[in-house]
Scaffold this motif. Structure first.
Motif, PDB file in Angstrom:
ATOM      1  N   THR A  47       0.832  -1.198   0.000  1.00 34.13           N
ATOM      2  CA  THR A  47       0.000   0.000   0.000  1.00 34.13           C
ATOM      3  C   THR A  47       0.870   1.254   0.000  1.00 34.13           C
ATOM      4  N   VAL A  48       1.940   1.221   0.801  1.00 30.49           N
ATOM      5  CA  VAL A  48       2.839   2.375   0.864  1.00 30.49           C
ATOM      6  C   VAL A  48       3.518   2.595  -0.474  1.00 30.49           C
ATOM      7  N   SER A  49       3.981   1.526  -1.127  1.00 30.54           N
ATOM      8  CA  SER A  49       4.642   1.694  -2.421  1.00 30.54           C
ATOM      9  C   SER A  49       3.642   2.189  -3.463  1.00 30.54           C
ATOM     10  N   ARG A  50       2.408   1.702  -3.402  1.00 31.55           N
ATOM     11  CA  ARG A  50       1.381   2.184  -4.334  1.00 31.55           C
ATOM     12  C   ARG A  50       1.067   3.660  -4.060  1.00 31.55           C
ATOM     13  N   GLN A  51       1.018   4.030  -2.783  1.00 28.58           N
ATOM     14  CA  GLN A  51       0.762   5.431  -2.438  1.00 28.58           C
ATOM     15  C   GLN A  51       1.912   6.317  -2.897  1.00 28.58           C
ATOM     16  N   LYS A  52       3.150   5.805  -2.794  1.00 32.11           N
ATOM     17  CA  LYS A  52       4.295   6.581  -3.270  1.00 32.11           C
ATOM     18  C   LYS A  52       4.227   6.783  -4.775  1.00 32.11           C
ATOM     19  N   LYS A  53       3.839   5.734  -5.497  1.00 27.83           N
ATOM     20  CA  LYS A  53       3.705   5.852  -6.952  1.00 27.83           C
ATOM     21  C   LYS A  53       2.588   6.823  -7.308  1.00 27.83           C
ATOM     22  N   GLU A 116       8.998  15.649 -21.571  1.00 26.38           N
ATOM     23  CA  GLU A 116       9.634  14.334 -21.428  1.00 26.38           C
ATOM     24  C   GLU A 116       9.805  13.902 -19.968  1.00 26.38           C
ATOM     25  N   PRO A 117      10.254  14.783 -19.056  1.00 23.84           N
ATOM     26  CA  PRO A 117      10.444  14.331 -17.663  1.00 23.84           C
ATOM     27  C   PRO A 117       9.151  13.939 -16.955  1.00 23.84           C
ATOM     28  N   TYR A 118       8.009  14.318 -17.490  1.00 23.18           N
ATOM     29  CA  TYR A 118       6.739  14.080 -16.807  1.00 23.18           C
ATOM     30  C   TYR A 118       5.961  12.917 -17.409  1.00 23.18           C
ATOM     31  N   LYS A 119       6.584  12.164 -18.317  1.00 22.05           N
ATOM     32  CA  LYS A 119       5.911  11.022 -18.920  1.00 22.05           C
ATOM     33  C   LYS A 119       5.725   9.937 -17.872  1.00 22.05           C
ATOM     34  N   ASP A 120       4.517   9.416 -17.831  1.00 22.96           N
ATOM     35  CA  ASP A 120       4.180   8.348 -16.900  1.00 22.96           C
ATOM     36  C   ASP A 120       2.904   7.701 -17.428  1.00 22.96           C
ATOM     37  N   LYS A 122       0.407   6.843 -15.725  1.00 24.72           N
ATOM     38  CA  LYS A 122      -0.752   7.353 -14.988  1.00 24.72           C
ATOM     39  C   LYS A 122      -0.995   8.837 -15.220  1.00 24.72           C
ATOM     40  N   VAL A 123      -0.086   9.528 -15.915  1.00 28.10           N
ATOM     41  CA  VAL A 123      -0.206  10.973 -16.107  1.00 28.10           C
ATOM     42  C   VAL A 123      -0.654  11.245 -17.540  1.00 28.10           C
ATOM     43  N   ASP A 124      -1.756  11.956 -17.675  1.00 27.20           N
ATOM     44  CA  ASP A 124      -2.254  12.350 -18.990  1.00 27.20           C
ATOM     45  C   ASP A 124      -1.651  13.705 -19.345  1.00 27.20           C
ATOM     46  N   LEU A 125      -0.803  13.735 -20.356  1.00 27.20           N
ATOM     47  CA  LEU A 125      -0.106  14.967 -20.742  1.00 27.20           C
ATOM     48  C   LEU A 125      -0.787  15.706 -21.883  1.00 27.20           C
ATOM     49  N   LEU A 126      -1.913  15.202 -22.382  1.00 27.68           N
ATOM     50  CA  LEU A 126      -2.573  15.851 -23.512  1.00 27.68           C
ATOM     51  C   LEU A 126      -3.047  17.254 -23.152  1.00 27.68           C
ATOM     52  N   GLY A 127      -3.690  17.415 -22.013  1.00 26.03           N
ATOM     53  CA  GLY A 127      -4.184  18.731 -21.595  1.00 26.03           C
ATOM     54  C   GLY A 127      -3.063  19.750 -21.421  1.00 26.03           C
ATOM     55  N   PRO A 128      -2.017  19.417 -20.657  1.00 26.91           N
ATOM     56  CA  PRO A 128      -0.918  20.371 -20.517  1.00 26.91           C
ATOM     57  C   PRO A 128      -0.242  20.709 -21.843  1.00 26.91           C
ATOM     58  N   LYS A 129      -0.085  19.712 -22.722  1.00 24.70           N
ATOM     59  CA  LYS A 129       0.538  19.986 -24.022  1.00 24.70           C
ATOM     60  C   LYS A 129      -0.324  20.926 -24.857  1.00 24.70           C
ATOM     61  N   LEU A 130      -1.639  20.701 -24.847  1.00 26.83           N
ATOM     62  CA  LEU A 130      -2.531  21.576 -25.617  1.00 26.83           C
ATOM     63  C   LEU A 130      -2.518  23.004 -25.073  1.00 26.83           C
ATOM     64  N   LEU A 131      -2.480  23.153 -23.750  1.00 24.55           N
ATOM     65  CA  LEU A 131      -2.402  24.482 -23.160  1.00 24.55           C
ATOM     66  C   LEU A 131      -1.082  25.156 -23.520  1.00 24.55           C
ATOM     67  N   PHE A 132       0.012  24.404 -23.453  1.00 28.87           N
ATOM     68  CA  PHE A 132       1.335  24.923 -23.803  1.00 28.87           C
ATOM     69  C   PHE A 132       1.356  25.397 -25.256  1.00 28.87           C
ATOM     70  N   ILE A 133       0.792  24.596 -26.152  1.00 30.35           N
ATOM     71  CA  ILE A 133       0.741  24.963 -27.575  1.00 30.35           C
ATOM     72  C   ILE A 133      -0.139  26.186 -27.779  1.00 30.35           C
ATOM     73  N   ALA A 134      -1.294  26.232 -27.115  1.00 25.68           N
ATOM     74  CA  ALA A 134      -2.208  27.366 -27.272  1.00 25.68           C
ATOM     75  C   ALA A 134      -1.572  28.664 -26.790  1.00 25.68           C
ATOM     76  N   LEU A 135      -0.889  28.628 -25.648  1.00 18.31           N
ATOM     77  CA  LEU A 135      -0.259  29.844 -25.136  1.00 18.31           C
ATOM     78  C   LEU A 135       0.886  30.301 -26.031  1.00 18.31           C
ATOM     79  N   ASN A 136       1.633  29.361 -26.596  1.00 20.00           N
ATOM     80  CA  ASN A 136       2.708  29.742 -27.509  1.00 20.00           C
ATOM     81  C   ASN A 136       2.157  30.269 -28.833  1.00 20.00           C
TER      82      ASN A 136
END
Length: 179
Positions: A47-53, A116-120, A122-136
């Motif tokens: 449980t602790v290792s799962r919570q850490k992940k 790249e450092p945030y790839k996982d 369990k992590v959905d990077l589509l939203g942050p990437k779209l926001l990053f592209i829109a702001l640029n």
């Protein structure tokens, strides 16, 4: 008070028995304290290792959103610098404008490297990437707008006169008296 009788005597609720078991080998005969089981220790490790992940995934998602929002600060700073440069064509305003154009272009080329450092899994990077592209893209639009206010974009027909073919002569007139 006798040895081994504890605080309240032999039958009390808080009785402590200090019998000498030093010669006996340690065994599993000793019951676990109330609320503790050995199976829960092994389960708690997983449980602790799962919570850490999960905590690491949440941290990565939060950092990805922070990186995605970073161009907004750059947008505000660049807008202020372009306003300070004025609307006249001179070296400083042209330099600021081309800097405002170059930064979003180079950021858009490196979107994959930025996240790249945030790839996982369990992590959905589509939203942050779209926001990053829109702001640029917003920063790029700000730079193009500044080019237009400086008069450096060809938006009128007179800007394209050099690329038009010469007008054909409709009539020819000559002067003088014929002989």
């Amino acid at each position: 008070m006798e040895k081994g009788k504890g605080i309240m005597g032999s039958g009390g609720r808080w009785a402590v028995d200090f019998s000498d078991n030093s010669t006996a080998p340690p065994s599993r005969d000793i019951p676990d304290p109330p609320g503790f089981t050995r199976a829960s220790v092994d389960q708690d490790d997983s449980t602790v290792s799962r919570q850490k992940k999960d905590a690491e995934s949440n941290w990565k998602a939060q950092k990805a959103w922070e990186v995605a929002q970073a161009p907004f600060k750059n947008l505000l700073m660049m807008g202020f610098m372009m306003w300070m440069a004025g609307n006249t064509v001179h070296l400083f305003s042209i330099g600021i404008t081309f800097s405002a154009l170059w930064q979003p272009i180079s950021a858009l080329q490196g979107v994959g490297k930025v996240f790249e450092p945030y790839k996982d899994n369990k992590v959905d990077l589509l939203g942050p990437k779209l926001l990053f592209i829109a702001l640029n893209l917003g920063g790029l639009a700000l730079g193009v707008w500044k080019l237009n206010t400086l008069g450096l974009l060809p938006t009128h027909a007179s800007d394209w006169v050099s690329s038009l073919p010469p007008a054909q002569e409709v009539e020819y007139s000559g002067g003088g008296i014929p002989l």
